[in-house]
Motif scaffolding. Sequence first.
Motif, mmCIF file in Angstrom:
data_model
loop_
_atom_site.group_PDB
_atom_site.id
_atom_site.type_symbol
_atom_site.label_atom_id
_atom_site.label_comp_id
_atom_site.label_asym_id
_atom_site.label_seq_id
_atom_site.Cartn_x
_atom_site.Cartn_y
_atom_site.Cartn_z
ATOM 1 N N GLU A 189 25.971 49.519 32.034
ATOM 2 C CA GLU A 189 27.249 49.360 32.721
ATOM 3 C C GLU A 189 27.610 47.880 32.719
ATOM 4 N N VAL A 190 28.657 47.507 31.985
ATOM 5 C CA VAL A 190 28.971 46.100 31.736
ATOM 6 C C VAL A 190 30.153 45.656 32.589
ATOM 7 N N PHE A 191 29.984 44.521 33.246
ATOM 8 C CA PHE A 191 31.018 43.921 34.088
ATOM 9 C C PHE A 191 31.148 42.446 33.720
ATOM 10 N N ILE A 192 32.311 41.846 33.999
ATOM 11 C CA ILE A 192 32.579 40.447 33.673
ATOM 12 C C ILE A 192 33.199 39.751 34.877
ATOM 13 N N ASP A 193 33.188 38.419 34.828
ATOM 14 C CA ASP A 193 33.842 37.709 35.931
ATOM 15 C C ASP A 193 35.349 37.694 35.756
ATOM 16 N N THR A 194 35.843 37.334 34.563
ATOM 17 C CA THR A 194 37.287 37.322 34.296
ATOM 18 C C THR A 194 37.527 37.737 32.845
ATOM 19 N N ALA A 195 38.791 37.894 32.501
ATOM 20 C CA ALA A 195 39.157 38.299 31.146
ATOM 21 C C ALA A 195 38.808 37.250 30.103
ATOM 22 N N GLU A 196 38.474 36.026 30.519
ATOM 23 C CA GLU A 196 38.072 34.996 29.566
ATOM 24 C C GLU A 196 36.712 35.287 28.956
ATOM 25 N N ALA A 197 35.859 36.020 29.672
ATOM 26 C CA ALA A 197 34.481 36.209 29.216
ATOM 27 C C ALA A 197 34.384 36.825 27.819
ATOM 28 N N PRO A 198 35.101 37.931 27.520
ATOM 29 C CA PRO A 198 34.985 38.498 26.175
ATOM 30 C C PRO A 198 35.611 37.623 25.093
ATOM 31 N N MET A 199 36.371 36.627 25.490
ATOM 32 C CA MET A 199 37.001 35.740 24.519
ATOM 33 C C MET A 199 36.093 34.585 24.126
ATOM 34 N N LYS A 200 35.131 34.246 25.012
ATOM 35 C CA LYS A 200 34.414 32.987 24.817
ATOM 36 C C LYS A 200 32.900 33.095 24.866
ATOM 37 N N ALA A 201 32.353 34.173 25.388
ATOM 38 C CA ALA A 201 30.916 34.248 25.607
ATOM 39 C C ALA A 201 30.196 34.879 24.423
ATOM 40 N N GLY A 202 29.242 34.149 23.848
ATOM 41 C CA GLY A 202 28.464 34.684 22.757
ATOM 42 C C GLY A 202 27.736 35.967 23.112
ATOM 43 N N ASP A 203 27.312 36.091 24.367
ATOM 44 C CA ASP A 203 26.614 37.301 24.799
ATOM 45 C C ASP A 203 27.486 38.541 24.654
ATOM 46 N N LEU A 204 28.803 38.387 24.753
ATOM 47 C CA LEU A 204 29.720 39.511 24.571
ATOM 48 C C LEU A 204 30.278 39.570 23.156
ATOM 49 N N LEU A 205 30.580 38.429 22.575
ATOM 50 C CA LEU A 205 31.197 38.414 21.253
ATOM 51 C C LEU A 205 30.295 39.055 20.207
ATOM 52 N N SER A 206 29.000 38.814 20.285
ATOM 53 C CA SER A 206 28.094 39.371 19.283
ATOM 54 C C SER A 206 28.035 40.900 19.336
ATOM 55 N N PRO A 207 27.786 41.527 20.504
ATOM 56 C CA PRO A 207 27.785 42.991 20.525
ATOM 57 C C PRO A 207 29.157 43.600 20.267
ATOM 58 N N LEU A 208 30.228 42.883 20.598
ATOM 59 C CA LEU A 208 31.561 43.368 20.263
ATOM 60 C C LEU A 208 31.766 43.377 18.754
ATOM 61 N N GLN A 209 31.310 42.336 18.096
ATOM 62 C CA GLN A 209 31.459 42.246 16.646
ATOM 63 C C GLN A 209 30.581 43.253 15.925
ATOM 64 N N SER A 210 29.391 43.519 16.455
ATOM 65 C CA SER A 210 28.478 44.458 15.801
ATOM 66 C C SER A 210 28.826 45.911 16.092
ATOM 67 N N GLY A 211 29.703 46.145 17.075
ATOM 68 C CA GLY A 211 30.085 47.505 17.436
ATOM 69 C C GLY A 211 29.211 48.139 18.493
ATOM 70 N N VAL A 212 28.187 47.428 18.958
ATOM 71 C CA VAL A 212 27.339 47.947 20.034
ATOM 72 C C VAL A 212 28.158 48.122 21.314
ATOM 73 N N LEU A 213 29.103 47.201 21.515
ATOM 74 C CA LEU A 213 29.953 47.211 22.702
ATOM 75 C C LEU A 213 31.414 47.295 22.275
ATOM 76 N N GLN A 214 32.181 48.122 22.961
ATOM 77 C CA GLN A 214 33.629 48.196 22.768
ATOM 78 C C GLN A 214 34.305 47.561 23.985
ATOM 79 N N ARG A 215 35.489 46.993 23.776
ATOM 80 C CA ARG A 215 36.197 46.396 24.926
ATOM 81 C C ARG A 215 36.405 47.418 26.038
ATOM 82 N N THR A 216 36.614 48.673 25.667
ATOM 83 C CA THR A 216 36.826 49.720 26.671
ATOM 84 C C THR A 216 35.558 50.054 27.443
ATOM 85 N N ASP A 217 34.401 49.568 26.971
ATOM 86 C CA ASP A 217 33.145 49.800 27.690
ATOM 87 C C ASP A 217 32.989 48.875 28.888
#
Length: 311
Positions: A237-265
């Motif tokens: 269950e994934v939560f973030i502090d603000t909408a900037e996190a998926p734009m700038k954080a390597g911890d999110l960008l990598s799984p988003l790029q690999s498809g492990v994580l979707q923005r809707t998740d």
Amino acid sequence: MLIIDTEKTRALLPFEQLVPALAQAFREEVQVPLRHNHAIHPDSAMPGCMLLMPAWNNQGFLGIKTVTIYPQNTAVGLPGLHSTYMLHSATTGAPLALIDGNEITSRRTAAASALAADYLSRAQSSSLLVVGAGRVASLLPYAYRVVRPIQRVAVWDINPAQAARLVDQLQADGFEAQVADDLGQACAAADIVTCATLSTTPLIRREWLKPGTHLDLIGGFTPLMRESDDACFDGTEVFIDTAEAPMKAGDLLSPLQSGVLQRTDIRADLAALCRDLHPGRTGELQITVFKAVGTALEDLAAAQLVYLQVT
């Protein structure tokens, strides 16, 4: 204009007051432009970056924080981060106070981490693993103790001597604290795992997290910084502090790029949690993950709390 030094800033930001102040700030309307991020001598032996973080609210306050980050400073015995905070009147623009930005940054970061854990960790969580032993990491057990009955604290750091120094401090303040020699074993034994490092390679592996764990990732704030592997976002269950996190954080960008994580998740941000738009943790066996990159909203709330106590 007031000048509020390190010691006074620290004294005016106890976590018992700061955590609820942040919760209230996330419930209110605050204008937070995207931060400016500037690379300083990126090809030199001591590369750094500078952040500019403005925000203003409807309570009459406007502020801007300047932050410089030089990760190699640790090799010469200096902090990797320096910052200042300038508080203004949002009505007239007049400067009100120059406040120690290092204390604001470190204490609001730890307080926001604890605020998220209040929604995302199990209520009975009593064991904490702190990954890192720097300024922010050293504050996390004290912030978490405001929201959870933390008794046992393990500390892991790439520098075991620094971890040992933090353990000595925690023991002196009444925690059952010890150095974690094996990071995997320490993860498996903790109710809450909180990471506050400047790592550029993943430290935490999904296989180490037991059901019910809350994983807190607050150190990395650029695309190149990583504290977790991609698998930490698979089936959690994934939560973030603000909408900037998926734009700038390597911890999110990598799984988003690999498809492990979707923005809707991504379930919700801190504002949605504080406004009761999402319930946070909904099951005892869920693994929750909170990824933060920090926000000027938190800095402004902390600066406002300081200023109102001295005027």
